[in-house]
Write a protein that holds these residues in place. Structure first.
Motif, short mmCIF file in Angstrom:
data_model
loop_
_atom_site.label_atom_id
_atom_site.label_comp_id
_atom_site.label_asym_id
_atom_site.label_seq_id
_atom_site.Cartn_x
_atom_site.Cartn_y
_atom_site.Cartn_z
N GLY A 120 40.60 8.71 27.73
CA GLY A 120 39.49 9.28 28.48
C GLY A 120 40.05 10.84 28.53
N SER A 121 39.24 11.27 29.58
CA SER A 121 39.76 12.75 28.64
C SER A 121 38.72 13.28 29.61
N SER A 122 38.62 15.37 29.58
CA SER A 122 37.86 16.04 29.45
C SER A 122 37.13 17.22 29.23
N GLY A 123 36.19 18.18 28.97
CA GLY A 123 36.66 19.29 27.79
C GLY A 123 35.56 19.31 26.82
N TYR A 136 34.45 18.60 22.55
CA TYR A 136 34.78 17.78 21.70
C TYR A 136 36.64 17.56 20.75
N GLU A 137 36.65 19.01 20.15
CA GLU A 137 38.09 18.84 19.60
C GLU A 137 39.37 19.09 21.49
N GLU A 138 38.92 19.69 22.59
CA GLU A 138 40.07 19.43 23.11
C GLU A 138 40.39 17.81 23.34
N GLN A 139 39.73 17.69 24.13
CA GLN A 139 39.18 16.25 23.97
C GLN A 139 40.38 14.85 23.26
N GLN A 140 40.21 15.32 22.04
CA GLN A 140 40.76 15.00 20.48
C GLN A 140 42.07 15.53 20.69
N LYS A 141 42.09 16.07 20.97
CA LYS A 141 43.76 16.50 20.89
C LYS A 141 44.31 16.02 22.44
N LEU A 142 44.12 16.40 23.54
CA LEU A 142 44.26 15.99 24.90
C LEU A 142 45.03 14.05 24.61
N ALA A 143 44.12 13.10 24.51
CA ALA A 143 43.79 11.77 24.46
C ALA A 143 45.39 11.81 22.96
N ALA A 144 44.78 12.43 21.88
CA ALA A 144 45.95 11.88 20.94
C ALA A 144 47.69 12.26 21.25
N ASP A 145 47.83 13.22 21.56
CA ASP A 145 49.25 13.66 22.78
C ASP A 145 49.53 12.34 23.81
N GLY A 146 48.63 11.71 24.87
CA GLY A 146 49.12 11.01 25.64
C GLY A 146 49.06 9.38 24.29
N LEU A 147 48.04 9.27 23.85
CA LEU A 147 48.10 7.98 23.27
C LEU A 147 50.14 7.95 22.59
N ARG A 148 49.71 9.75 21.98
CA ARG A 148 51.33 9.50 20.82
C ARG A 148 52.47 8.96 21.62
N GLY A 198 33.57 4.24 26.23
CA GLY A 198 32.16 5.35 27.67
C GLY A 198 32.10 6.79 26.96
N GLY A 199 32.29 7.66 27.22
CA GLY A 199 32.30 9.01 26.51
C GLY A 199 32.34 9.39 24.98
N LEU A 200 32.93 10.01 24.98
CA LEU A 200 32.97 10.18 23.86
C LEU A 200 33.87 9.31 23.04
N SER A 201 35.10 8.23 23.76
CA SER A 201 35.51 7.19 23.00
C SER A 201 34.41 6.15 22.50
N SER A 202 33.55 6.67 23.16
CA SER A 202 32.25 5.56 22.14
C SER A 202 31.54 6.31 21.13
N ASN A 203 31.95 7.21 21.17
CA ASN A 203 31.43 7.51 19.24
C ASN A 203 32.66 7.73 18.14
N PHE A 234 31.01 -3.90 19.43
CA PHE A 234 30.41 -4.39 19.15
C PHE A 234 29.17 -3.83 20.38
N GLY A 235 29.02 -3.81 21.70
CA GLY A 235 28.45 -3.25 22.16
C GLY A 235 28.89 -2.41 23.19
N ASN A 236 29.51 -1.68 23.06
CA ASN A 236 30.64 -0.41 23.92
C ASN A 236 30.23 0.77 23.03
N PHE A 237 28.75 1.30 22.66
CA PHE A 237 28.78 1.99 21.36
C PHE A 237 27.75 3.32 22.56
N PHE A 238 27.95 3.47 24.09
CA PHE A 238 26.91 4.24 24.88
C PHE A 238 27.68 5.59 25.37
N ILE A 239 28.10 6.96 24.36
CA ILE A 239 27.99 7.80 25.04
C ILE A 239 27.95 8.06 26.33
N ASN A 240 26.44 7.94 26.56
CA ASN A 240 26.41 8.14 27.63
C ASN A 240 24.53 6.98 27.89
#
Length: 328
Positions: free
Chosen positions: A156-159, A161-173, A192-197, A219-225
């Protein structure tokens, strides 16, 4: 997101056939007969499949009962816990010891723990992100103690597309670096959200660039919205996530015949999974580990779990038959 529906290509068909052949022991005579009958993947049970029963006091069912129910009611000897059902027990050594003992007595394997409610690993606030990472430490320790190979987390993040990617990657790392010396994986579900992309998530895992940080394709959690519906093609999404997958979630809702499950119908459009097609993609990536049943339909949970298991077993047999015919 691709504008075109994902189709199972000849490349994936050949990959899946080769993977099934390897998994079922058809590549050579050196394996024993017991190896040749092995299915192309194993089946586990996700605890969320029983979330209504676990929350109903009249059922008298707790997390401690989950391994027994999985084995005795469904014949499934591998379980995936959800931390919501023992949220205050992550550091309770007596509780975890008893749970581990029950699993051992039953011959049930603990596969992973799904973690929710511990903060956003991609929070834009540095202090909150750090706190979220540290909140997960106790679950890494609990999962290791129980014999799991992974904890499942959310990105989970906010911001942007690219900002969420960098923030999530930081926390996951940060979390993955803590888990690595303990031999534990940190795996992210499309949730959910961008994680479903599927592309966003697979690229985020690439950015983390650690072997023990991977995915759990659902398999069934690809609802971004969901309102309005924004759906990332689930076949394409799973295909993108499988190179990093360390577990797989077989989401089921409504059984409509054959090997198809409908996740939702809205505005005249059906969002569904053809399980034979989807599992061909999964095994086509060389995956032969656990596929966790996660039933969320409206039927009785015990009925839904049994139908889900029957579906996976039917598809496993079909894929094995196809592989044998292809190589025969």
């Amino acid at each position: 997101m691709s504008a075109n529906p994902y189709s199972l290509s000849r490349r994936h068909f050949l990959q899946s056939s080769a993977a099934i052949v390897a998994a079922t022991g058809l590549m050579g005579p050196s394996l024993g007969a017991e190896d040749q009958s092995d299915p192309p993947f194993k089946i586990s049970l996700a605890e969320w499949s029983l979330h209504r029963s676990l929350r109903d006091p009249s059922k008298n069912l707790t997390n401690m009962d989950f391994p027994r129910v999985s084995k005795e009611e469904f014949g499934i000897d591998a379980v995936e816990y959800v931390n919501q059902f023992f949220k205050d027990k992550a550091e309770d050594n007596d509780y975890l010891t008893e749970l581990k003992s029950r699993c051992s007595d039953l011959g049930v394997k603990s596969v992973l723990i799904m973690i929710d409610g511990e903060g956003r690993l991609g929070d834009p606030d540095d202090a909150k992100r750090k706190r979220a990472v540290e909140n997960h430490f106790k679950w890494v320790e609990a999962a290791k103690f129980l014999g799991c190979h992974s904890i499942r987390v959310n990105a989970g993040s906010s911001g942007s597309y690219e900002e969420q990617q960098k923030l999530a990657a930081d926390g996951l790392r940060q979390l993955s670096e803590f888990a690595a010396p303990k031999g534990m994986n940190v795996i992210v579900e499309n949730h959910g959200g961008l994680s479903s992309n599927g592309k966003w998530l697979s690229d985020t895992i690439k950015m983390v660039d650690l072997e023990n940080c991977g995915t759990l394709p659902d398999f069934g959690n690809f609802f971004i919205n969901r309102n309005p519906v924004e759906w990332f093609d689930n076949y394409e999404g799973v295909d993108l996530m499988m190179p990093y997958a360390k577990a797989v979630s077989a989401k089921t809702h409504d059984f409509v015949g054959g090997n198809t499950v409908v996740h939702m119908e809205k505005n005249g459009k059906t969002y569904e999974t053809d399980y034979e097609k989807m599992m061909s993609i999964v095994v086509g990536h060389g995956y032969n580990g656990y596929v966790g049943i996660e039933y969320e339909g409206g039927e009785d949970e015990y009925v839904g779990i049994r139908k889900s298991k029957e579906l996976l077993e039917r598809v496993a047999a079909k894929l094995s038959e196809t592989a044998a015919t292809t190589t025969g």
